[in-house]
Design a protein around this motif. Structure first.
Motif, mmCIF file in Angstrom:
data_model
loop_
_atom_site.group_PDB
_atom_site.id
_atom_site.type_symbol
_atom_site.label_atom_id
_atom_site.label_comp_id
_atom_site.label_asym_id
_atom_site.label_seq_id
_atom_site.Cartn_x
_atom_site.Cartn_y
_atom_site.Cartn_z
ATOM 1 N N MET A 104 37.877 -94.449 5.585
ATOM 2 C CA MET A 104 37.097 -94.306 4.524
ATOM 3 C C MET A 104 37.754 -93.877 3.343
ATOM 4 N N ALA A 105 37.586 -94.756 2.057
ATOM 5 C CA ALA A 105 38.372 -93.915 0.928
ATOM 6 C C ALA A 105 37.752 -92.781 0.393
ATOM 7 N N SER A 106 38.381 -91.839 -0.182
ATOM 8 C CA SER A 106 37.695 -90.632 -0.460
ATOM 9 C C SER A 106 36.988 -91.111 -1.783
ATOM 10 N N PRO A 107 35.753 -90.076 -2.251
ATOM 11 C CA PRO A 107 35.151 -90.362 -3.537
ATOM 12 C C PRO A 107 35.957 -90.117 -4.445
ATOM 13 N N ASN A 108 35.771 -90.604 -5.631
ATOM 14 C CA ASN A 108 36.612 -90.377 -6.857
ATOM 15 C C ASN A 108 36.292 -89.002 -7.452
ATOM 16 N N ILE A 109 37.179 -88.319 -7.983
ATOM 17 C CA ILE A 109 37.040 -86.887 -8.453
ATOM 18 C C ILE A 109 36.285 -86.910 -9.776
ATOM 19 N N GLU A 144 45.870 -90.021 -9.985
ATOM 20 C CA GLU A 144 44.572 -88.913 -9.456
ATOM 21 C C GLU A 144 43.135 -89.847 -9.841
ATOM 22 N N GLU A 145 42.603 -90.474 -8.552
ATOM 23 C CA GLU A 145 41.345 -91.408 -9.076
ATOM 24 C C GLU A 145 40.299 -90.536 -9.724
#
Length: 213
Positions: A1-6, A93-94
């Motif tokens: 699962m992709a990490s949530p955007n910062i 950095e998303e």
């Protein structure tokens, strides 16, 4: 699962916007810079898998002229997730792009801009109803706020440098301790060091015959 955007640091972005606005020769230049940043964000948002939208040369005509020639423009790009890599900037950095876009659009509205035009700053009565005197007072308050936020950014960067220096110092100390421990073990087990039993001394203090080999 992709990490949530910062979630973006709105305080830092706000300070960068104020700095950029103070550096731009005109309100037209300021709007052009913000419009381009918004466009860059929307391109990434619409094409998340396309790397070409996440890698821009710093000397490209549009970027250098509208954004990168200004310190505030550089700081803004870094604050929203870009990093400098050699002669390029890369979006690594998303960040939460919708939040960033809204923040930038709100900044334009705050200055009386819409999506297609730039309001003249020389008019006595601007579209938002402020007189020239009111605008001057507002600009003064913005200048004070800008200084506060820039000071906050400076403190954060100094803290980051301090933490980085501490980490490097800790690593260096660990390496030194490991080296000393290694030498101590080597010395303890070296050929010139004999155990008591090996040289004929009883551990209980009694004389014993020296062993020969």
């Amino acid at each position: 699962m992709a990490s949530p955007n910062i979630v973006p640091d709105t305080e830092s972005i706000g300070a960068c916007l104020l700095l950029l606005q103070s550096e731009c020769p005109s309100q037209t230049d300021f709007k052009a810079a913000i419009d381009m940043v918004i466009k860059i964000c929307r391109n990434i948002q619409a094409n998340p898998q396309e790397e070409k939208y996440k890698n821009i040369k710093k000397d490209s005509k549009s970027l250098s002229k509208k954004i990168w020639q200004f310190s505030g423009g550089q700081e803004l790009m870094l604050a929203i997730g870009w990093v400098e890599v050699d002669e390029n900037i890369m979006y690594i950095e998303e960040k939460d792009l919708p939040s960033i876009i809204k923040l930038l659009e709100d900044k334009l509205k705050e200055n009386g801009f819409d999506s297609t035009s730039v309001q003249s700053s020389t008019n006595v009565q601007v579209s938002n109803g402020w007189t020239t005197e009111e605008m001057r007072k507002k600009e003064k308050l913005l200048e004070i706020e800008k200084e506060k936020r820039l000071a906050s950014i400076k403190r954060k960067r100094e803290e980051e440098k301090r933490v980085k220096a501490q980490i490097e110092a800790d690593r260096s100390n660990i390496n030194v301790r490991e080296l000393k421990a290694s030498k101590a073990v080597e010395k303890k087990g070296g050929s010139n060091i004999k155990r008591f039993a090996d040289i004929g001394v009883d551990v209980n203090g009694q004389e014993v015959i020296i062993k020969t080999f």
